[in-house]
Design a protein around this motif. Structure first.
Motif, PDB file in Angstrom:
ATOM      1  N   ILE A  19       0.850  -1.183   0.000  1.00  0.00           N
ATOM      2  CA  ILE A  19       0.000   0.000   0.000  1.00  0.00           C
ATOM      3  C   ILE A  19       0.893   1.243   0.000  1.00  0.00           C
ATOM      4  N   HIS A  20       0.505   2.213  -0.793  1.00  0.00           N
ATOM      5  CA  HIS A  20       1.267   3.456  -0.938  1.00  0.00           C
ATOM      6  C   HIS A  20       0.322   4.627  -0.872  1.00  0.00           C
ATOM      7  N   PRO A  21       0.548   5.651  -0.259  1.00  0.00           N
ATOM      8  CA  PRO A  21       1.350   5.793   0.952  1.00  0.00           C
ATOM      9  C   PRO A  21       0.550   5.314   2.157  1.00  0.00           C
ATOM     10  N   LEU A  22       1.197   5.286   3.285  1.00  0.00           N
ATOM     11  CA  LEU A  22       0.517   4.925   4.528  1.00  0.00           C
ATOM     12  C   LEU A  22       0.317   6.193   5.339  1.00  0.00           C
ATOM     13  N   ASP A  23      -0.904   6.455   5.713  1.00  0.00           N
ATOM     14  CA  ASP A  23      -1.238   7.588   6.572  1.00  0.00           C
ATOM     15  C   ASP A  23      -2.278   7.083   7.569  1.00  0.00           C
ATOM     16  N   LEU A  24      -1.831   6.777   8.756  1.00  0.00           N
ATOM     17  CA  LEU A  24      -2.681   6.135   9.747  1.00  0.00           C
ATOM     18  C   LEU A  24      -2.486   6.801  11.101  1.00  0.00           C
ATOM     19  N   GLU A  25      -3.589   7.172  11.728  1.00  0.00           N
ATOM     20  CA  GLU A  25      -3.524   7.723  13.081  1.00  0.00           C
ATOM     21  C   GLU A  25      -4.431   6.893  13.977  1.00  0.00           C
ATOM     22  N   ILE A  26      -3.850   6.398  15.054  1.00  0.00           N
ATOM     23  CA  ILE A  26      -4.559   5.530  15.986  1.00  0.00           C
ATOM     24  C   ILE A  26      -4.603   6.215  17.349  1.00  0.00           C
ATOM     25  N   HIS A  27      -5.773   6.189  17.972  1.00  0.00           N
ATOM     26  CA  HIS A  27      -5.970   6.776  19.302  1.00  0.00           C
ATOM     27  C   HIS A  27      -6.228   5.636  20.276  1.00  0.00           C
ATOM     28  N   GLY A  28      -5.504   5.653  21.396  1.00  0.00           N
ATOM     29  CA  GLY A  28      -5.697   4.561  22.329  1.00  0.00           C
ATOM     30  C   GLY A  28      -4.896   4.686  23.599  1.00  0.00           C
ATOM     31  N   VAL A  29      -4.555   3.532  24.153  1.00  0.00           N
ATOM     32  CA  VAL A  29      -3.897   3.439  25.455  1.00  0.00           C
ATOM     33  C   VAL A  29      -2.588   2.662  25.314  1.00  0.00           C
ATOM     34  N   TYR A  30      -1.521   3.216  25.874  1.00  0.00           N
ATOM     35  CA  TYR A  30      -0.206   2.553  25.900  1.00  0.00           C
ATOM     36  C   TYR A  30      -0.067   1.838  27.234  1.00  0.00           C
ATOM     37  N   TYR A  31       0.466   0.624  27.194  1.00  0.00           N
ATOM     38  CA  TYR A  31       0.673  -0.148  28.424  1.00  0.00           C
ATOM     39  C   TYR A  31       2.083  -0.730  28.422  1.00  0.00           C
ATOM     40  N   ARG A  32       2.754  -0.602  29.545  1.00  0.00           N
ATOM     41  CA  ARG A  32       4.052  -1.253  29.765  1.00  0.00           C
ATOM     42  C   ARG A  32       3.970  -1.945  31.113  1.00  0.00           C
ATOM     43  N   GLY A  33       4.263  -3.248  31.115  1.00  0.00           N
ATOM     44  CA  GLY A  33       4.203  -4.020  32.349  1.00  0.00           C
ATOM     45  C   GLY A  33       4.164  -5.506  32.025  1.00  0.00           C
ATOM     46  N   THR A  34       3.674  -6.287  32.964  1.00  0.00           N
ATOM     47  CA  THR A  34       3.606  -7.728  32.752  1.00  0.00           C
ATOM     48  C   THR A  34       2.218  -8.110  32.227  1.00  0.00           C
ATOM     49  N   PRO A  35       2.137  -9.242  31.527  1.00  0.00           N
ATOM     50  CA  PRO A  35       0.849  -9.675  30.980  1.00  0.00           C
ATOM     51  C   PRO A  35      -0.211  -9.949  32.048  1.00  0.00           C
ATOM     52  N   GLN A  36       0.195 -10.213  33.265  1.00  0.00           N
ATOM     53  CA  GLN A  36      -0.749 -10.540  34.330  1.00  0.00           C
ATOM     54  C   GLN A  36      -1.333  -9.313  35.015  1.00  0.00           C
ATOM     55  N   GLU A  69      -3.421  -6.156  35.981  1.00  0.00           N
ATOM     56  CA  GLU A  69      -4.817  -5.762  35.754  1.00  0.00           C
ATOM     57  C   GLU A  69      -4.917  -4.554  34.815  1.00  0.00           C
ATOM     58  N   GLN A  70      -3.902  -3.699  34.813  1.00  0.00           N
ATOM     59  CA  GLN A  70      -3.923  -2.518  33.946  1.00  0.00           C
ATOM     60  C   GLN A  70      -3.965  -2.905  32.467  1.00  0.00           C
ATOM     61  N   LEU A  71      -3.383  -4.035  32.104  1.00  0.00           N
ATOM     62  CA  LEU A  71      -3.414  -4.487  30.711  1.00  0.00           C
ATOM     63  C   LEU A  71      -4.848  -4.798  30.294  1.00  0.00           C
ATOM     64  N   SER A  72      -5.557  -5.563  31.093  1.00  0.00           N
ATOM     65  CA  SER A  72      -6.938  -5.891  30.735  1.00  0.00           C
ATOM     66  C   SER A  72      -7.811  -4.636  30.761  1.00  0.00           C
ATOM     67  N   GLN A  73      -7.523  -3.705  31.658  1.00  0.00           N
ATOM     68  CA  GLN A  73      -8.282  -2.455  31.698  1.00  0.00           C
ATOM     69  C   GLN A  73      -8.050  -1.636  30.431  1.00  0.00           C
ATOM     70  N   ALA A  74      -6.809  -1.633  29.939  1.00  0.00           N
ATOM     71  CA  ALA A  74      -6.504  -0.902  28.705  1.00  0.00           C
ATOM     72  C   ALA A  74      -7.277  -1.505  27.529  1.00  0.00           C
ATOM     73  N   PHE A  75      -7.266  -2.828  27.414  1.00  0.00           N
ATOM     74  CA  PHE A  75      -7.991  -3.495  26.328  1.00  0.00           C
ATOM     75  C   PHE A  75      -9.501  -3.245  26.451  1.00  0.00           C
ATOM     76  N   GLU A  76     -10.033  -3.330  27.669  1.00  0.00           N
ATOM     77  CA  GLU A  76     -11.470  -3.120  27.872  1.00  0.00           C
ATOM     78  C   GLU A  76     -11.884  -1.701  27.514  1.00  0.00           C
ATOM     79  N   LYS A  77     -11.081  -0.740  27.917  1.00  0.00           N
ATOM     80  CA  LYS A  77     -11.387   0.673  27.659  1.00  0.00           C
ATOM     81  C   LYS A  77     -11.484   0.939  26.155  1.00  0.00           C
ATOM     82  N   VAL A  78     -10.506   0.469  25.408  1.00  0.00           N
ATOM     83  CA  VAL A  78     -10.486   0.708  23.964  1.00  0.00           C
ATOM     84  C   VAL A  78     -11.506  -0.185  23.261  1.00  0.00           C
ATOM     85  N   SER A  79     -11.684  -1.405  23.731  1.00  0.00           N
ATOM     86  CA  SER A  79     -12.657  -2.318  23.118  1.00  0.00           C
ATOM     87  C   SER A  79     -14.079  -1.770  23.216  1.00  0.00           C
ATOM     88  N   ARG A  80     -14.392  -1.114  24.325  1.00  0.00           N
ATOM     89  CA  ARG A  80     -15.726  -0.510  24.468  1.00  0.00           C
ATOM     90  C   ARG A  80     -15.970   0.524  23.368  1.00  0.00           C
TER      91      ARG A  80
END
Length: 169
Positions: free
Chosen positions: A35-52, A54-65
């Motif tokens: 694909i040419h060109p790529l112009d994409l803007e995504i709005h969401g939540v950044y998460y850094r931590g372990t997979p276990q 709770e903040q990870l699931s909260q980030a996914f739930e917030k954006v999934s809603r």
């Protein structure tokens, strides 16, 4: 006679397995295109931590809603994928939308090109992320492009995923 019956039963089980695998989309090829060109803007939540965490699931739930309420795909960008449950991971979960979400961060991707990989099939038979990434890198090289630097998963539905691989010049 007993061996013949066992052989028929095994043949039927193997045939049924192939039919189920095929029905679920296990033989579907990964479709690739540039694909040419790529112009994409995504709005969401950044998460850094372990997979276990709770903040990870909260980030996914917030954006999934937001994604479900608007009927738009969910995007994920794994900057660091965890190898185990206690490893650190970095992920950005977002949506592409013109609406403004004050609680969300933005990530903008602009490039002269990208590889778009389309994957369809039941989640149990979809190829794994490393296999898809290898196919994308091989496709980019065959097309005379640099290797992609960022892989963005666009989750259309439980049976359809697209991967946008950003190619830097």
């Amino acid at each position: 006679m007993k061996k013949w019956i066992i052989g028929v039963v095994i043949l039927l089980l193997v045939s049924a397995g192939f039919l189920l695998f095929s029905h679920l989309g296990g033989f579907n090829e990964v479709e690739m295109e540039l694909i040419h060109p790529l112009d994409l803007e995504i709005h969401g939540v950044y998460y850094r931590g372990t997979p276990q965490d709770e903040q990870l699931s909260q980030a996914f739930e917030k954006v999934s809603r937001v994604a479900k309420a608007s009927g738009i795909p969910l995007y994920t960008i794994y900057y660091i994928e965890p190898a185990g449950k206690l490893d650190t991971m970095e992920v950005f979960v977002g949506v592409e939308s013109e609406a403004v979400y004050p609680e969300f961060e933005s990530r903008k991707f602009e490039a002269n090109g990208a590889v778009l990989a389309k994957i369809s099939g039941h989640r149990f038979v979809m190829p794994g992320p490393n296999k898809v990434k290898k196919k994308i890198v091989d496709f980019a090289k065959q097309s005379g492009k640099n290797s992609p630097t960022v892989f963005i998963d666009k989750i259309i539905s439980s049976d359809e995923v697209q991967v946008i691989a950003v190619i830097e010049d």
